[in-house]
Scaffold this active site. Structure first.
Site, PDB file in Angstrom:
ATOM      1  N   CYS A  89       0.855  -1.189   0.000  1.00 26.07           N
ATOM      2  CA  CYS A  89       0.000   0.000   0.000  1.00 26.07           C
ATOM      3  C   CYS A  89       0.888   1.234   0.000  1.00 26.07           C
ATOM      4  O   CYS A  89       1.864   1.297   0.746  1.00 26.07           O
ATOM      5  CB  CYS A  89      -0.921   0.003   1.223  1.00 26.07           C
ATOM      6  SG  CYS A  89      -2.025   1.426   1.309  1.00 26.07           S
ATOM      7  N   HIS A 131      -8.830  -3.700  -2.618  1.00 29.22           N
ATOM      8  CA  HIS A 131      -7.955  -2.940  -1.726  1.00 29.22           C
ATOM      9  C   HIS A 131      -8.379  -1.466  -1.686  1.00 29.22           C
ATOM     10  O   HIS A 131      -8.502  -0.874  -0.612  1.00 29.22           O
ATOM     11  CB  HIS A 131      -6.498  -3.056  -2.184  1.00 29.22           C
ATOM     12  CG  HIS A 131      -5.538  -2.273  -1.353  1.00 29.22           C
ATOM     13  ND1 HIS A 131      -4.840  -2.831  -0.312  1.00 29.22           N
ATOM     14  CD2 HIS A 131      -5.171  -0.965  -1.401  1.00 29.22           C
ATOM     15  CE1 HIS A 131      -4.081  -1.897   0.248  1.00 29.22           C
ATOM     16  NE2 HIS A 131      -4.262  -0.753  -0.404  1.00 29.22           N
ATOM     17  N   GLU A 132      -8.616  -0.885  -2.855  1.00 34.75           N
ATOM     18  CA  GLU A 132      -8.992   0.529  -2.899  1.00 34.75           C
ATOM     19  C   GLU A 132     -10.349   0.769  -2.255  1.00 34.75           C
ATOM     20  O   GLU A 132     -10.537   1.769  -1.557  1.00 34.75           O
ATOM     21  CB  GLU A 132      -8.956   1.066  -4.334  1.00 34.75           C
ATOM     22  CG  GLU A 132      -7.582   1.037  -4.982  1.00 34.75           C
ATOM     23  CD  GLU A 132      -6.457   1.605  -4.132  1.00 34.75           C
ATOM     24  OE1 GLU A 132      -6.672   2.593  -3.399  1.00 34.75           O
ATOM     25  OE2 GLU A 132      -5.341   1.056  -4.172  1.00 34.75           O
ATOM     26  N   HIS A 135     -10.187   1.217   1.436  1.00 29.96           N
ATOM     27  CA  HIS A 135      -9.819   2.569   1.869  1.00 29.96           C
ATOM     28  C   HIS A 135     -11.057   3.448   2.076  1.00 29.96           C
ATOM     29  O   HIS A 135     -11.058   4.322   2.945  1.00 29.96           O
ATOM     30  CB  HIS A 135      -8.873   3.231   0.866  1.00 29.96           C
ATOM     31  CG  HIS A 135      -7.450   2.813   1.006  1.00 29.96           C
ATOM     32  ND1 HIS A 135      -6.704   3.062   2.141  1.00 29.96           N
ATOM     33  CD2 HIS A 135      -6.632   2.166   0.146  1.00 29.96           C
ATOM     34  CE1 HIS A 135      -5.477   2.586   1.978  1.00 29.96           C
ATOM     35  NE2 HIS A 135      -5.408   2.030   0.776  1.00 29.96           N
TER      36      HIS A 135
END
Length: 145
Positions: A89, A131-132, A135
């Site tokens: 990351c 993953h994004e 966030h």
């Protein structure tokens, strides 16, 4: 414009905020360009979310194999299979961890032109998307490691 990428734990208070949905694509045009510039300035990034430059909006860019996808308000509508990916990351430099993810995801989102899109992505791009989207919830598998 290239922006500073926030890092954990120094910027924990911002990075762990939940992001807000975007109501009007025109209000994030400059943000999208900043995200592109910032991502392209890294030598290893494959994705970036707005919160990583301090803007709590549901906007991200995912890039793999020459494909770049700008996603506004993305939602995973379906998933299939499971596998583990080694993840890094930009907000946790130098850290890597094996993370369980769906092998393939179907996603709806608004593109940078304000058009609704639907995609199905497997493998590494599926991993990057998941993953994004983490966030947006103020989460990252590498925070706290």
């Amino acid at each position: 414009m290239i922006k500073k990428i926030l890092t954990y734990p120094e910027d924990k208070e911002i990075l762990t905020q939940k992001s807000e949905k975007v109501n009007d694509v025109n209000e994030v045009k400059e943000l999208i360009q900043d995200l592109k510039d910032t991502l392209h300035a890294t030598d290893s990034g494959r994705g970036i979310s707005a919160i990583q430059i301090g803007v709590p909006k549901c906007v991200c860019i995912c890039e793999w194999g020459g494909d770049e996808i700008v996603m506004i308000n993305p939602v995973i509508t379906r998933s299939r299979g499971n596998q583990e990916f080694s993840e890094g990351c930009l907000s946790a430099p130098g850290k890597f961890k094996m993370v369980p993810r769906f092998q393939k995801v179907w996603c709806t989102y608004t593109d940078e032109n304000g058009e609704t899109q639907e995609i199905a992505q497997g493998g590494r791009m599926s991993n990057i998307i998941q993953h994004e989207l983490d966030h947006f919830e103020g989460d990252c598998a590498l925070f706290g490691e």
